[in-house]
Motif scaffolding. Structure first.
Motif, PDB file in Angstrom:
ATOM      1  N   GLY A 113       0.836  -1.186   0.000  1.00 21.61           N
ATOM      2  CA  GLY A 113       0.000   0.000   0.000  1.00 21.61           C
ATOM      3  C   GLY A 113       0.874   1.241   0.000  1.00 21.61           C
ATOM      4  O   GLY A 113       2.096   1.171  -0.192  1.00 21.61           O
ATOM      5  N   ASP A 114       0.248   2.394   0.240  1.00 20.46           N
ATOM      6  CA  ASP A 114       0.989   3.654   0.194  1.00 20.46           C
ATOM      7  C   ASP A 114       2.122   3.711   1.215  1.00 20.46           C
ATOM      8  O   ASP A 114       3.196   4.243   0.942  1.00 20.46           O
ATOM      9  CB  ASP A 114       0.033   4.826   0.439  1.00 20.46           C
ATOM     10  N   ALA A 125       0.294  -2.272  -6.482  1.00 16.72           N
ATOM     11  CA  ALA A 125      -0.683  -2.048  -5.414  1.00 16.72           C
ATOM     12  C   ALA A 125      -1.045  -3.350  -4.711  1.00 16.72           C
ATOM     13  O   ALA A 125      -1.351  -4.360  -5.341  1.00 16.72           O
ATOM     14  CB  ALA A 125      -1.934  -1.398  -5.986  1.00 16.72           C
ATOM     15  N   ASN A 167      -4.360  -2.486   1.873  1.00 16.99           N
ATOM     16  CA  ASN A 167      -5.634  -1.799   2.044  1.00 16.99           C
ATOM     17  C   ASN A 167      -5.887  -0.731   0.993  1.00 16.99           C
ATOM     18  O   ASN A 167      -6.996  -0.593   0.483  1.00 16.99           O
ATOM     19  CB  ASN A 167      -5.695  -1.165   3.441  1.00 16.99           C
ATOM     20  N   ASN A 180      -3.777   1.910  -2.178  1.00 13.01           N
ATOM     21  CA  ASN A 180      -2.609   2.515  -2.792  1.00 13.01           C
ATOM     22  C   ASN A 180      -3.090   3.629  -3.703  1.00 13.01           C
ATOM     23  O   ASN A 180      -3.327   3.427  -4.896  1.00 13.01           O
ATOM     24  CB  ASN A 180      -1.776   1.492  -3.561  1.00 13.01           C
TER      25      ASN A 180
END
Length: 297
Positions: free
Chosen positions: A75-76, A100, A103, A105
């Protein structure tokens, strides 16, 4: 501007304990690259062992001096660690990309142009801006690929981390936090004190899966970022603004290349999904780092 590259080494970083599908996605990507790459390359899976490990793995990989590609299957937050590791290595031949997983991205969702394995095979590399933040006069820089948020954004993120997953429970958690939330005050570069409910610096137009932050002619390679401010106001007005962001967007927002302020009290902030904090009476500088990251996909 883009260039065509080949890679001697490709490192795929992932969290083996991810609640999502990161381990499978990482293994699948390795297998696809073995079939698609038109040249020999060492494609290695690198599982993380603890929080922050992706920074070390990415830094070590990028420090080799080779034509290296560092991929974060995450994720991010995981991608933020990979980006910071690559930036610490200071290797102009290093490229960083994301697949990605997990939870959310927002970065991949808003900037992706083609399937990652195809982009790697074709080797078309482009450069994008990063956000650079320093908290303190002599502090080392941290980088964000997408956004840095003060106020409601990190406070809600902290509460969600404490709570259970699931849409209904997340909604209850957010509403509970929102009802208790208090604004924060800073001293801006002109010496004036201002009180905010939320202050977000964005390199992309969307965040949190659904919220459209800006409809300005923004681009992650224009040397600027957008500043989205919610000055302190009644809670019902904040809710209306949040609803507007998720339905029709917040409209055009100002673009700047730097923003400076000083904290008056300790406050948390969120950087690409990761929550950190800054002490009271600390100067904070946020700047655009133009074309700082070589990437593809």
């Amino acid at each position: 501007m883009s260039t065509t590259r080949t890679f001697e080494s490709i490192i795929i970083i992932f969290n083996p304990n991810s609640t999502g599908d990161a381990p499978k996605l990482a293994a699948d990507l390795q297998a696809k690259l073995a079939r698609l790459l038109p040249y020999p390359a060492d494609v290695t899976l690198q599982p993380t062992a603890h929080a922050g490990h992706a920074i070390e793995l990415a830094r070590d990989a990028a420090s080799s001096g080779q034509n290296v590609l560092v991929i974060s299957v995450s994720g991010d937050g995981g991608y933020n660690e990979a980006v910071n590791g690559v930036m610490q290595a200071n290797n102009p031949n290093a490229v960083c990309a994301v697949m990605a997983a997990g939870n959310a991205n927002d970065h991949r969702r808003t900037t992706g142009t083609q399937p990652l394995e195809e982009a790697i095979s074709e080797g078309t590399v482009r450069h994008i801006d990063l956000l650079r933040i320093r908290t303190g006069d002599n502090a080392d820089a941290q980088y964000a690929h997408s956004y840095i948020g003060f106020g409601l954004t990190p406070v809600m993120a902290i509460d969600l981390e404490k709570g259970s997953k699931g849409a209904l429970k997340e909604m209850v958690s957010v509403m509970r936090t929102f009802s208790k939330f208090k604004p924060f005050e800073i001293r801006q570069s002109d010496g004036k004190r201002r009180k905010f409910d939320s202050l977000v610096f964005a390199n992309i137009a969307e965040m949190a899966k659904y919220a459209t932050l800006s409809e300005a002619d923004s681009h992650p390679a224009d040397g600027k970022f957008e500043v989205i401010t919610f000055a302190h106001r009644a809670k019902w007005r904040v809710l209306l603004s949040a609803m507007k962001a998720t339905t029709q967007g917040l409209g055009d927002q100002p673009s700047v290349s730097s923003y400076r302020f000083t904290t008056l009290k300790p406050i948390p902030y969120q950087i690409d999904g990761e929550v950190k904090s800054v002490d009271a009476k600390t100067p904070v500088t946020i700047e655009s780092a133009p074309a700082a990251l070589a990437t593809l996909g």
